[in-house]
Design a protein around this motif. Sequence first.
Motif, PDB file in Angstrom:
ATOM      1  N   ASP A  44      -5.916  49.768  33.071  1.00  0.00           N
ATOM      2  CA  ASP A  44      -5.231  49.881  31.958  1.00  0.00           C
ATOM      3  C   ASP A  44      -4.384  51.207  32.355  1.00  0.00           C
ATOM      4  N   ARG A  77     -15.063  55.366  25.766  1.00  0.00           N
ATOM      5  CA  ARG A  77     -14.015  54.684  25.614  1.00  0.00           C
ATOM      6  C   ARG A  77     -15.991  53.263  26.488  1.00  0.00           C
ATOM      7  N   ARG A  80     -17.631  52.214  23.880  1.00  0.00           N
ATOM      8  CA  ARG A  80     -17.650  51.149  22.794  1.00  0.00           C
ATOM      9  C   ARG A  80     -17.449  49.739  23.430  1.00  0.00           C
ATOM     10  N   PRO A  81     -18.206  48.735  22.814  1.00  0.00           N
ATOM     11  CA  PRO A  81     -18.578  47.418  23.704  1.00  0.00           C
ATOM     12  C   PRO A  81     -16.594  46.636  24.213  1.00  0.00           C
ATOM     13  N   ASP A  82     -16.297  46.909  23.967  1.00  0.00           N
ATOM     14  CA  ASP A  82     -14.908  45.758  24.820  1.00  0.00           C
ATOM     15  C   ASP A  82     -13.958  47.333  25.573  1.00  0.00           C
ATOM     16  N   GLU A  83     -14.261  48.040  25.727  1.00  0.00           N
ATOM     17  CA  GLU A  83     -14.015  48.679  26.391  1.00  0.00           C
ATOM     18  C   GLU A  83     -14.798  49.028  27.895  1.00  0.00           C
ATOM     19  N   GLU A  85     -16.486  46.063  28.441  1.00  0.00           N
ATOM     20  CA  GLU A  85     -16.150  45.225  29.317  1.00  0.00           C
ATOM     21  C   GLU A  85     -14.838  45.089  30.015  1.00  0.00           C
ATOM     22  N   ARG A  86     -14.015  45.435  29.769  1.00  0.00           N
ATOM     23  CA  ARG A  86     -12.483  46.449  29.833  1.00  0.00           C
ATOM     24  C   ARG A  86     -12.393  46.951  31.169  1.00  0.00           C
ATOM     25  N   CYS A  87     -13.645  48.011  31.478  1.00  0.00           N
ATOM     26  CA  CYS A  87     -13.642  49.213  32.328  1.00  0.00           C
ATOM     27  C   CYS A  87     -14.412  48.215  33.728  1.00  0.00           C
TER      28      CYS A  87
END
Length: 287
Positions: A44, A77, A80-83, A85-87
């Motif tokens: 992103d 980042r 943080r689990p969501d970040e 996963e996004r990376c």
Amino acid sequence: MTTAPADPATTVRQDGPRSTVTCVFAVTDTPVPDHVLARTPGHDGGGPLRLLSAGTLHLVVQDAPAAAFSEEALAERLNRPDELERCALAHHRGVEAAAGAGPVVPLPMATLYLDDRNAVRAVTAREASLRALLDRLRDRTEWAVKVHGPTTAQASGAGSGGAGDVPADGRSYLRRASARRGAEREIRERALARAHAVDRELRRYAVAATRHRPQSEQLTGRNVPQLLNAAYLVDDGRRAEFVRAVGRLAREALGSAVHVTMSGPWVPYSFARQDEVECGAHGEIRA
């Protein structure tokens, strides 16, 4: 993680700090079509994926925002689990884009350099070993095989009597409890032996194999222990043979409290060993 200081050669303008860094996803010896990279989302806030030549090799890279990939920002980042996963998904998309064209060496997630020049320099310095690894992976894919079982109920039910079969005294109870524990242990040992047998058989069809640490029940979402978590590097020409072998082993395991599952084909992450070819450390920005 360490961040190298910028110098005039690694700035966007002479009067300001660099606003982007070069994020490298993978190394390949086969050019990836521009239209494939153009339609593949990267991290992103970064630029489009692009191909960067490094001697006889090619890098799939992205201009990533330096502020989001600084040492402090990246550490925050990735905690943080969501970040995370996004990376990880962005990184995997870049690797898959390269793998669609030919053999690929995936680099660790968030392999960063201050600029293209330094990324190219790091790869060309290891060109011979990278080419050898690409040749090893050419026309081969990774297959994952997992073996689970038995369930707690299956193991604990071994050797137990009927619901109304109550021991008459304490000594009888201890004998029954000991027999039950012995039966549970035997079931688990048989299941583990079958898992080892599955691994031995599948290695016959693979050019390389590795066993990963079994995943926890919380991670797998199954209330059974994972006995085998293995990956196999298989020649694409033997793909059908390997798949048939897994199917046969899965059928043979039916009724034995053991379940064999397979997934793939995958990019051969498990066999692109970064301790053999080190082009950048996870999260480290290199000059």
